[in-house]
Write a protein that holds these residues in place. Sequence first.
Motif, PDB file in Angstrom:
ATOM      1  N   UNK A  73       0.681  -0.995   0.052  1.00 48.40           N
ATOM      2  CA  UNK A  73       0.060  -0.014   0.023  1.00 48.40           C
ATOM      3  C   UNK A  73       0.800   1.428  -0.015  1.00 48.40           C
ATOM      4  N   UNK A  74       0.345   2.224  -0.299  1.00 44.38           N
ATOM      5  CA  UNK A  74       1.068   3.452  -0.302  1.00 44.38           C
ATOM      6  C   UNK A  74       1.257   4.227   1.121  1.00 44.38           C
ATOM      7  N   UNK A  75       0.306   3.898   2.117  1.00 41.52           N
ATOM      8  CA  UNK A  75       0.424   4.698   3.342  1.00 41.52           C
ATOM      9  C   UNK A  75      -0.185   3.659   4.301  1.00 41.52           C
ATOM     10  N   UNK A  76       0.461   3.058   5.111  1.00 46.51           N
ATOM     11  CA  UNK A  76       0.104   2.021   6.003  1.00 46.51           C
ATOM     12  C   UNK A  76      -0.717   2.772   6.981  1.00 46.51           C
ATOM     13  N   UNK A  77      -0.316   3.816   7.518  1.00 46.69           N
ATOM     14  CA  UNK A  77      -1.091   4.569   8.547  1.00 46.69           C
ATOM     15  C   UNK A  77      -2.533   4.827   7.976  1.00 46.69           C
ATOM     16  N   UNK A  78      -2.496   5.499   7.308  1.00 45.05           N
ATOM     17  CA  UNK A  78      -4.095   5.820   6.582  1.00 45.05           C
ATOM     18  C   UNK A  78      -4.895   4.700   6.292  1.00 45.05           C
ATOM     19  N   UNK A  79      -4.182   3.883   5.507  1.00 43.68           N
ATOM     20  CA  UNK A  79      -4.940   2.645   4.891  1.00 43.68           C
ATOM     21  C   UNK A  79      -5.295   1.625   6.034  1.00 43.68           C
ATOM     22  N   UNK A  80      -4.639   1.714   7.038  1.00 45.19           N
ATOM     23  CA  UNK A  80      -5.198   0.818   8.378  1.00 45.19           C
ATOM     24  C   UNK A  80      -6.383   1.443   8.874  1.00 45.19           C
ATOM     25  N   UNK A 101      -5.207  -9.635   7.297  1.00 42.79           N
ATOM     26  CA  UNK A 101      -4.301  -9.352   5.984  1.00 42.79           C
ATOM     27  C   UNK A 101      -3.384  -8.354   6.533  1.00 42.79           C
ATOM     28  N   UNK A 102      -2.189  -8.432   5.761  1.00 43.32           N
ATOM     29  CA  UNK A 102      -1.039  -7.231   6.277  1.00 43.32           C
ATOM     30  C   UNK A 102      -1.129  -6.169   5.154  1.00 43.32           C
ATOM     31  N   UNK A 103      -0.802  -4.955   5.788  1.00 43.90           N
ATOM     32  CA  UNK A 103      -0.521  -3.948   4.966  1.00 43.90           C
ATOM     33  C   UNK A 103       0.816  -3.595   5.135  1.00 43.90           C
ATOM     34  N   UNK A 104       1.499  -3.124   3.905  1.00 37.09           N
ATOM     35  CA  UNK A 104       3.092  -3.127   3.944  1.00 37.09           C
ATOM     36  C   UNK A 104       3.400  -2.099   2.937  1.00 37.09           C
ATOM     37  N   UNK A 105       4.314  -1.060   3.330  1.00 32.77           N
ATOM     38  CA  UNK A 105       5.087  -0.219   2.595  1.00 32.77           C
ATOM     39  C   UNK A 105       6.545  -0.563   2.713  1.00 32.77           C
ATOM     40  N   UNK A 106       7.140  -0.892   1.537  1.00 35.67           N
ATOM     41  CA  UNK A 106       8.470  -1.180   1.432  1.00 35.67           C
ATOM     42  C   UNK A 106       9.384   0.099   1.590  1.00 35.67           C
ATOM     43  N   UNK A 107       8.747   1.090   1.139  1.00 35.02           N
ATOM     44  CA  UNK A 107       9.699   2.389   0.729  1.00 35.02           C
ATOM     45  C   UNK A 107      10.394   2.736   2.058  1.00 35.02           C
ATOM     46  N   UNK A 108       9.879   2.604   3.057  1.00 30.41           N
ATOM     47  CA  UNK A 108      10.562   3.280   4.183  1.00 30.41           C
ATOM     48  C   UNK A 108      11.635   2.368   4.782  1.00 30.41           C
TER      49      UNK A 108
END
Length: 264
Positions: free
Chosen positions: A217-224, A257-264
């Motif tokens: 996802x693009x933004x883990x915090x917002x998408x959670x 399900x997990x949400x992941x942002x690899x960019x950080x």
Amino acid sequence: MTETTRVPGTANAPGAPGTPGWVTLVAPRPERLKGFYETLLGWEFRPGPPSLGMNLRAFVGDRPVAAIGQAPQHRASRAAAWTPFLLSADIDLAAMAVGACGGTIGVGPLNDREGGRLAIGADPSGAVFGIRSVAPFGRPGEGPGTPAWHELLTYEPYRIAPFYQRVFGLSSVRETNPEGAERVVLHAGGRPIASIRGLGRGETFDRGPHWVTWFQVRDVDADALRAVDLGGRIAEAPHDGPYGRTATVVDPEGTPLGLLDRRR
């Protein structure tokens, strides 16, 4: 503590044997999940192959990434979980290896509508997984909405890891985290593709051994928070980990399900 264990196997590039290439979910009310995943992961749903029980197929652009089907009545009360399909160049041989290594095959091998073959089985701990032919499916690509990581939650990861190594020709790295949880990272061609994790201190698995898929996802915090607005809930709050920023949420049908942002 880290220990590397390797077994013979051919190198695996993305989309090659041993790598995850597809995920499926069976739920009591799959139509209830359309809006959740369309909004959260940006999926476009199209009708799936009814012969395989997959009512809905999810796409990111033109690339298929997942399928959701109707749970049979006798399974309606079971806890739902995303099922990863690992790619194999020879489904029939892989299915034989599953049985020889202590697992079971419950479905197939059988032909699918796209001209490939698939099977669904369970490892020695009872966790369900799938096997799919390399063609016509490879990895579902990268970017928001695509499966990015898979983790098996089980009781004895060091005992279960050799099963996946032998069936799919993978290597592994063993770890123990500060909470006392055993963890094995599976590698294909030197590239980490999935992990197997045991119980940490104070943890309990109320669902039995099962796989969890993390989606990019693009933004883990917002998408959670968005998952909550869409009828889900947060199971593990957003936090930074070794592979990026992650969170675990539960969809309206109770599937983690997990949400992941690899960019950080």
